[in-house]
Design a protein around this motif. Sequence first.
Motif, PDB file in Angstrom:
ATOM      1  N   LYS A  75     -41.270 -34.253 116.213  1.00 10.36           N
ATOM      2  CA  LYS A  75     -42.263 -33.578 116.836  1.00 10.36           C
ATOM      3  C   LYS A  75     -42.485 -32.511 115.806  1.00 10.36           C
ATOM      4  O   LYS A  75     -43.553 -32.085 115.663  1.00 10.36           O
ATOM      5  CB  LYS A  75     -41.942 -33.106 118.231  1.00 10.36           C
ATOM      6  N   GLN A  76     -41.634 -31.553 115.414  1.00 10.51           N
ATOM      7  CA  GLN A  76     -41.742 -30.355 114.827  1.00 10.51           C
ATOM      8  C   GLN A  76     -42.272 -30.868 113.259  1.00 10.51           C
ATOM      9  O   GLN A  76     -43.527 -30.163 112.748  1.00 10.51           O
ATOM     10  CB  GLN A  76     -40.502 -29.734 114.391  1.00 10.51           C
ATOM     11  N   THR A  77     -41.893 -31.826 112.856  1.00 18.44           N
ATOM     12  CA  THR A  77     -42.370 -32.577 111.429  1.00 18.44           C
ATOM     13  C   THR A  77     -43.875 -32.814 111.705  1.00 18.44           C
ATOM     14  O   THR A  77     -44.496 -32.533 110.789  1.00 18.44           O
ATOM     15  CB  THR A  77     -41.489 -33.694 111.001  1.00 18.44           C
ATOM     16  N   LEU A 106     -37.336 -33.625 119.057  1.00 23.81           N
ATOM     17  CA  LEU A 106     -37.954 -32.340 118.702  1.00 23.81           C
ATOM     18  C   LEU A 106     -38.044 -32.345 117.150  1.00 23.81           C
ATOM     19  O   LEU A 106     -39.130 -31.580 116.685  1.00 23.81           O
ATOM     20  CB  LEU A 106     -37.102 -31.304 119.363  1.00 23.81           C
ATOM     21  N   TYR A 107     -37.152 -32.669 116.306  1.00 23.55           N
ATOM     22  CA  TYR A 107     -37.224 -32.697 114.827  1.00 23.55           C
ATOM     23  C   TYR A 107     -38.661 -33.508 114.694  1.00 23.55           C
ATOM     24  O   TYR A 107     -39.028 -32.941 113.682  1.00 23.55           O
ATOM     25  CB  TYR A 107     -36.036 -33.103 114.357  1.00 23.55           C
ATOM     26  N   GLU A 159     -46.071 -31.880 113.643  1.00 20.34           N
ATOM     27  CA  GLU A 159     -46.858 -30.603 113.907  1.00 20.34           C
ATOM     28  C   GLU A 159     -46.926 -29.923 112.716  1.00 20.34           C
ATOM     29  O   GLU A 159     -48.101 -29.305 112.410  1.00 20.34           O
ATOM     30  CB  GLU A 159     -46.195 -29.880 115.226  1.00 20.34           C
ATOM     31  N   GLN A 160     -45.971 -29.834 111.923  1.00 21.16           N
ATOM     32  CA  GLN A 160     -46.223 -29.168 110.500  1.00 21.16           C
ATOM     33  C   GLN A 160     -47.167 -29.743 109.683  1.00 21.16           C
ATOM     34  O   GLN A 160     -47.904 -29.357 109.007  1.00 21.16           O
ATOM     35  CB  GLN A 160     -44.794 -29.114 109.871  1.00 21.16           C
ATOM     36  N   GLU A 219     -37.730 -29.596 125.514  1.00 23.84           N
ATOM     37  CA  GLU A 219     -37.936 -28.344 124.824  1.00 23.84           C
ATOM     38  C   GLU A 219     -37.138 -27.238 125.503  1.00 23.84           C
ATOM     39  O   GLU A 219     -36.561 -26.498 125.154  1.00 23.84           O
ATOM     40  CB  GLU A 219     -39.285 -28.043 124.871  1.00 23.84           C
TER      41      GLU A 219
END
Length: 379
Positions: A279-281, A276-277, A283-284, A373
């Motif tokens: 994925k978040q990176t 998830l980290y 997406e940002q 998630e």
Amino acid sequence: MSKTLTEIAQQLRDANKKVQMIYAFNGIGKTRLSREFKQLIAPKNDDGEGDQSELSRNKILYYNAFTEDLFYWDNDLELDADPKLKIQPNSYTDWLLTLLKDLGQDGNIVKYFQRYANDKLTPHFSEDFTEVGFSLERGDDERSGYIKISKGEESNFIWSVFYTLLDQVITILNVAEPGERETNQFDQLEYVFIDDPVSSLDENHLIELAVNLAGLIKSSQSDLKFIVTTHSPLFYNVLFNELNGKTCYLLERFEDGTFALVEKQGDSNKSFSYHLYLKQTLEQAIANNQVQKYHFTLLRNLYEKTASFLGYPKWSELLPDDKQLYLNRIIQFTSHSTLSNEAVAEPTPQEKQMVKLLLENLIDNYGFWQQLEQNDNRN
């Protein structure tokens, strides 16, 4: 609360733990942290008294990217001389090589190097230990002339030099009485800081290195303390499972240039929500239109992890539609370039859009992500 790297270094020192492990992505600041920690433990002597290098190594030994800068190739092509890896002459390398030579450790350096590289690829030290040649042993008491080894093999060799030194340090300090030790050069040593020794290893050798390093750390009976940083989830997880009594952290960097060192429990997948980290990176980066070459590596990592979890033999099977086109582009950005004229340009707007498309493909079409998630939201 965000901190400077100097404050992070102080946090590590104040923790006063035997073993501290730090996970962080490449480019976050692990190597800079190692230098800040070195400066904290052995600050520069402004009055000019004493050898600064000696004062530093008495307190801390460290391995990082700058360690590799102490070695360079002598390519005397005009005279057609054999290529040799030379060692930058300074007070630290003079001390290190003299020590290893006096302790008769050249054979162990060769042994460790061949363990992680090729058992036929043999280093040969000069008599004064200032340069090293490499040959391929043919098994019939013959060997090739000196050859230039790859960058990955060079990194493995330099790590083998450091590992041999560390082995000697721990063995010597395990003798409780200073007067009975083989040398007293390590009596004041407090810390060993190891920053990412795994960049050039395949998974099998990476696991072997992690197990060996963990075994060496566990064998230490003195007050010596260890800090290990890495960007590799696999290396981190092996160390996590091999070591007892360690304290684990995630190093994060914020947009304003400050940092946080967050204590975590469990291996990388459990404590860092690693998938998830990533994925978040991504997406940002997509949202801010800041997709760079390394984001393709993160994207590939996500596909590999997802394919492994779902039982696909190849991660490329998860790619949409024209799989070969997407595969070629990802490989282009994630393969290590060895020649300057092979350097890959920055992603074009179309390639940045491709990262968005492939991330959405992974999230929308594989329930694995919804499950992750949901689990993360429950924790």
